[in-house]
Design a protein around this motif. Sequence first.
Motif, PDB file in Angstrom:
ATOM      1  N   SER A 158       0.771  -1.244   0.000  1.00  0.00           N
ATOM      2  CA  SER A 158       0.000   0.000   0.000  1.00  0.00           C
ATOM      3  C   SER A 158       0.808   1.303   0.000  1.00  0.00           C
ATOM      4  O   SER A 158       0.640   2.141   0.893  1.00  0.00           O
ATOM      5  CB  SER A 158      -0.953   0.017   1.217  1.00  0.00           C
ATOM      6  OG  SER A 158      -1.672  -1.177   1.296  1.00  0.00           O
ATOM      7  N   ASN A 161       2.133   5.111  -1.023  1.00  0.00           N
ATOM      8  CA  ASN A 161       1.478   6.341  -1.444  1.00  0.00           C
ATOM      9  C   ASN A 161       2.001   6.722  -2.814  1.00  0.00           C
ATOM     10  O   ASN A 161       3.197   6.938  -2.991  1.00  0.00           O
ATOM     11  CB  ASN A 161       1.736   7.445  -0.428  1.00  0.00           C
ATOM     12  CG  ASN A 161       1.048   7.141   0.892  1.00  0.00           C
ATOM     13  OD1 ASN A 161      -0.013   6.518   0.912  1.00  0.00           O
ATOM     14  ND2 ASN A 161       1.652   7.556   1.979  1.00  0.00           N
ATOM     15  N   HIS A 191       9.059   0.605   3.251  1.00  0.00           N
ATOM     16  CA  HIS A 191       7.970  -0.228   2.737  1.00  0.00           C
ATOM     17  C   HIS A 191       8.351  -1.706   2.642  1.00  0.00           C
ATOM     18  O   HIS A 191       7.510  -2.548   2.333  1.00  0.00           O
ATOM     19  CB  HIS A 191       7.531   0.244   1.342  1.00  0.00           C
ATOM     20  CG  HIS A 191       6.890   1.591   1.341  1.00  0.00           C
ATOM     21  ND1 HIS A 191       7.549   2.726   0.937  1.00  0.00           N
ATOM     22  CD2 HIS A 191       5.660   1.993   1.719  1.00  0.00           C
ATOM     23  CE1 HIS A 191       6.743   3.763   1.052  1.00  0.00           C
ATOM     24  NE2 HIS A 191       5.590   3.350   1.533  1.00  0.00           N
ATOM     25  N   TYR A 250      -3.684  -1.382  -0.988  1.00  0.00           N
ATOM     26  CA  TYR A 250      -4.540  -0.215  -0.734  1.00  0.00           C
ATOM     27  C   TYR A 250      -3.713   1.032  -1.044  1.00  0.00           C
ATOM     28  O   TYR A 250      -3.182   1.698  -0.153  1.00  0.00           O
ATOM     29  CB  TYR A 250      -4.945  -0.264   0.738  1.00  0.00           C
ATOM     30  CG  TYR A 250      -5.846   0.824   1.267  1.00  0.00           C
ATOM     31  CD1 TYR A 250      -7.139   1.000   0.775  1.00  0.00           C
ATOM     32  CD2 TYR A 250      -5.430   1.642   2.316  1.00  0.00           C
ATOM     33  CE1 TYR A 250      -7.968   1.961   1.311  1.00  0.00           C
ATOM     34  CE2 TYR A 250      -6.257   2.612   2.856  1.00  0.00           C
ATOM     35  CZ  TYR A 250      -7.531   2.771   2.347  1.00  0.00           C
ATOM     36  OH  TYR A 250      -8.363   3.727   2.883  1.00  0.00           O
ATOM     37  N   GLU A 285      -7.220   4.154  -1.962  1.00  0.00           N
ATOM     38  CA  GLU A 285      -8.054   5.048  -1.153  1.00  0.00           C
ATOM     39  C   GLU A 285      -9.149   5.730  -1.979  1.00  0.00           C
ATOM     40  O   GLU A 285     -10.263   5.929  -1.506  1.00  0.00           O
ATOM     41  CB  GLU A 285      -7.170   6.103  -0.478  1.00  0.00           C
ATOM     42  CG  GLU A 285      -6.177   5.510   0.496  1.00  0.00           C
ATOM     43  CD  GLU A 285      -5.517   6.563   1.381  1.00  0.00           C
ATOM     44  OE1 GLU A 285      -6.139   7.616   1.609  1.00  0.00           O
ATOM     45  OE2 GLU A 285      -4.377   6.322   1.829  1.00  0.00           O
ATOM     46  N   ASP A 293     -10.586   4.293   6.094  1.00  0.00           N
ATOM     47  CA  ASP A 293     -10.335   2.926   6.553  1.00  0.00           C
ATOM     48  C   ASP A 293     -11.623   2.258   7.040  1.00  0.00           C
ATOM     49  O   ASP A 293     -11.827   1.062   6.809  1.00  0.00           O
ATOM     50  CB  ASP A 293      -9.270   2.915   7.664  1.00  0.00           C
ATOM     51  CG  ASP A 293      -7.910   2.484   7.126  1.00  0.00           C
ATOM     52  OD1 ASP A 293      -7.893   1.618   6.224  1.00  0.00           O
ATOM     53  OD2 ASP A 293      -6.881   2.998   7.583  1.00  0.00           O
ATOM     54  N   TYR A 344      -4.024  -6.055   8.651  1.00  0.00           N
ATOM     55  CA  TYR A 344      -3.400  -4.830   8.136  1.00  0.00           C
ATOM     56  C   TYR A 344      -1.952  -4.813   8.597  1.00  0.00           C
ATOM     57  O   TYR A 344      -1.685  -4.883   9.790  1.00  0.00           O
ATOM     58  CB  TYR A 344      -4.101  -3.597   8.700  1.00  0.00           C
ATOM     59  CG  TYR A 344      -5.557  -3.480   8.310  1.00  0.00           C
ATOM     60  CD1 TYR A 344      -6.535  -4.172   9.022  1.00  0.00           C
ATOM     61  CD2 TYR A 344      -5.951  -2.677   7.234  1.00  0.00           C
ATOM     62  CE1 TYR A 344      -7.872  -4.071   8.666  1.00  0.00           C
ATOM     63  CE2 TYR A 344      -7.294  -2.567   6.876  1.00  0.00           C
ATOM     64  CZ  TYR A 344      -8.246  -3.273   7.603  1.00  0.00           C
ATOM     65  OH  TYR A 344      -9.572  -3.172   7.252  1.00  0.00           O
ATOM     66  N   GLN A 373       1.736   3.474  13.091  1.00  0.00           N
ATOM     67  CA  GLN A 373       0.300   3.621  12.823  1.00  0.00           C
ATOM     68  C   GLN A 373      -0.567   2.834  13.813  1.00  0.00           C
ATOM     69  O   GLN A 373      -1.778   2.722  13.617  1.00  0.00           O
ATOM     70  CB  GLN A 373      -0.008   3.175  11.385  1.00  0.00           C
ATOM     71  CG  GLN A 373       0.703   4.021  10.346  1.00  0.00           C
ATOM     72  CD  GLN A 373       0.119   3.862   8.942  1.00  0.00           C
ATOM     73  OE1 GLN A 373      -1.051   3.558   8.765  1.00  0.00           O
ATOM     74  NE2 GLN A 373       0.949   4.068   7.932  1.00  0.00           N
TER      75      GLN A 373
HETATM   76  N1  ARG Z   1      -0.609   4.215   2.424  1.00  0.00           N
HETATM   77  C1  ARG Z   1      -0.288   4.090   3.814  1.00  0.00           C
HETATM   78  C2  ARG Z   1       1.158   4.514   4.054  1.00  0.00           C
HETATM   79  O1  ARG Z   1       1.982   4.429   3.160  1.00  0.00           O
HETATM   80  C3  ARG Z   1      -0.471   2.689   4.331  1.00  0.00           C
HETATM   81  C4  ARG Z   1      -1.860   2.135   4.244  1.00  0.00           C
HETATM   82  C5  ARG Z   1      -2.101   1.011   5.180  1.00  0.00           C
HETATM   83  N2  ARG Z   1      -3.413   0.432   5.062  1.00  0.00           N
HETATM   84  C6  ARG Z   1      -4.518   0.961   5.572  1.00  0.00           C
HETATM   85  N3  ARG Z   1      -5.658   0.358   5.343  1.00  0.00           N
HETATM   86  N4  ARG Z   1      -4.520   2.059   6.257  1.00  0.00           N
HETATM   87  O2  ARG Z   1       1.481   4.888   5.163  1.00  0.00           O
END
Ligand code: ARG
Length: 570
Positions: A127, A129, A138, A164, A263, A317, A335, A341
């Motif tokens: 997932s 960005n 990552h 995601y 997203e 989410d 997850y 997080q």
């Molecule tokens: N895109 C987010 C990042 O790079 C991670 C997403 C993780 N998955 C979720 N369902 N929030 O930090």
Amino acid sequence: MIEIKNDIASAIAEKIKELNSDVTMDISQIASMLEYPPDSKMGDLALPCFKMSKTLRMAPVKIAATIAEGFSAPCVARAEAVNGYLNIFLDGQKMSEKVVCEILERKDKYGAPDLGKGKTVVLDYSSPNVAKPFHIGHLGTTVIGHSIKKLHEFAGFKCVGINYLGDWGTQFGKLITAYRKWGSEEQIKVGGVDALVELYVRINNAIAEDASLADEARAEFHKLEEGDEENLKLWKWFIDISLEEYQKTYAQLDITFDSYKGESFYTDKMPAQVQRLRDMGLLKIDDGASIVDLEEYGMPPCLILKRDGSTLYPTRDIAAAVYRKQTYDFDKAIYVTSAGQSLHFAQWFKVVELMGYDWYDKLVHVPYGTVSINGEKLATRTGNVILLRDLFATAIEKVAGIMEEKNPNLAGKEKIAEEIGVGAVVFYYLSNNRTRDINFVMEDALSFEGNTGPYVQYTYARTCSVLSKSQSFDRSAPLTVTVPEEADLVKVLSRFEENVIDAIDTYEPSVITRYILDVAGAYNRFYHNCSILGAENEQIKNTRLALTEAAKTVLGNAFGLICLAKTERV
Ligand code: ARG
């Protein structure tokens, strides 16, 4: 070993019944009490008798002694009572016959626990960005996530891997603004995701100088939200460019996803959840923003809507979880993200519970620690990032250099260098307990000695080479186990399934890397101490080839669980 343990447990249960006919003990309960002693002098398995002492109203020493007397069970050579423990010694020959036969029969299914039949697991991992660098931070979510998926698949769960993508948000307004100002189609086509990142960095710097640019960017994002065709086209294109780049890394790891719903997909699915929150009286207005108060649960409030009404990370989410439950009817939704997080997940999991969704307890957050490289912390802001792509490239190049020295005529050496280079990074990373912060030292990861990826891949290649040098062997011939290294190897092989179960229960791929090291160690001790192709007679040679095939099978199955390629030659 599970079956052997169960046989032993049922023999113990019989003995207990003899001791006290009022007490019956569950076989699985006894089996779970069986331990692996730290020293093989204390047996291959041991039953501590202390806990049973109360129910049986008898001293542990006496219990152990009574069970030991005349104890017999399949694959057991003898049992001894020592200080309240029942120490059990296995019969190397019988156990080997049983275990090796099972491995050769079940092949790529050997070690697979039957846990997941009819159950679905949804895994959200990797997932990244979009248009931001895909960096070493990552690595964790990508390889831990995929490994947890492979473990569940192996155990018979139906798995849905979801990438995601972070493909929505104000960064796209910035990117569109920057592209119109300084970019060109040609430049992005040639430069790919790097060119996008460059634009992104440039606009952020420019915004620091001139705040009106931020308004421009916000306006562009707003247009995108409203469905402006030009902006939508650019947005889609930026995503495609980024994905193309990620795919190269995924291909090196042999990772594929079942869904790339990012997203942006949930934009129109959030209002219904916000409404539900409102209807249930869960939303509170705080300084203009809508929040769910979680003070009662010892957490800061979960933000649902900003003052301007726009949605947030938790809002998305929640909507995504509801959609996934409806779409896949999961038994578990996992997850995998950095431990940074953890609060975010704890908060919105709680909100899902408060919203009355009875599947809230099927949501699982699997956190992992931070990575530094050669002692240096990484920071995206200061530009101190190491791209995953570059990390793999460095590893591959170094391995290619070593191979050029050791074995310059190896056929297909480029592919092999890639498998070992990538494998080294993955294995090194997954050797640590996932929650520990790790310091990545490339030299250590690439060493062919020590507990590394190259070492275990080399061991796998060794089993392949032994088997290919021999004539085929007779799989149905009886085994003749003559030296301790043989039985020791089989004992390690027999524990595969237990380790798979442990790895699944704890979401911990390092259980598998550690186990692989045990197998590699046991095979190499056997290899160095026992002549295989030059064995004293055909029967012993046949046995050792069967053991080699068994070790190869178990290593191969275990490699498949942690994104490690089965390299047949090095
Ligand atoms: N895109 C987010 C990042 O790079 C991670 C997403 C993780 N998955 C979720 N369902 N929030 O930090």
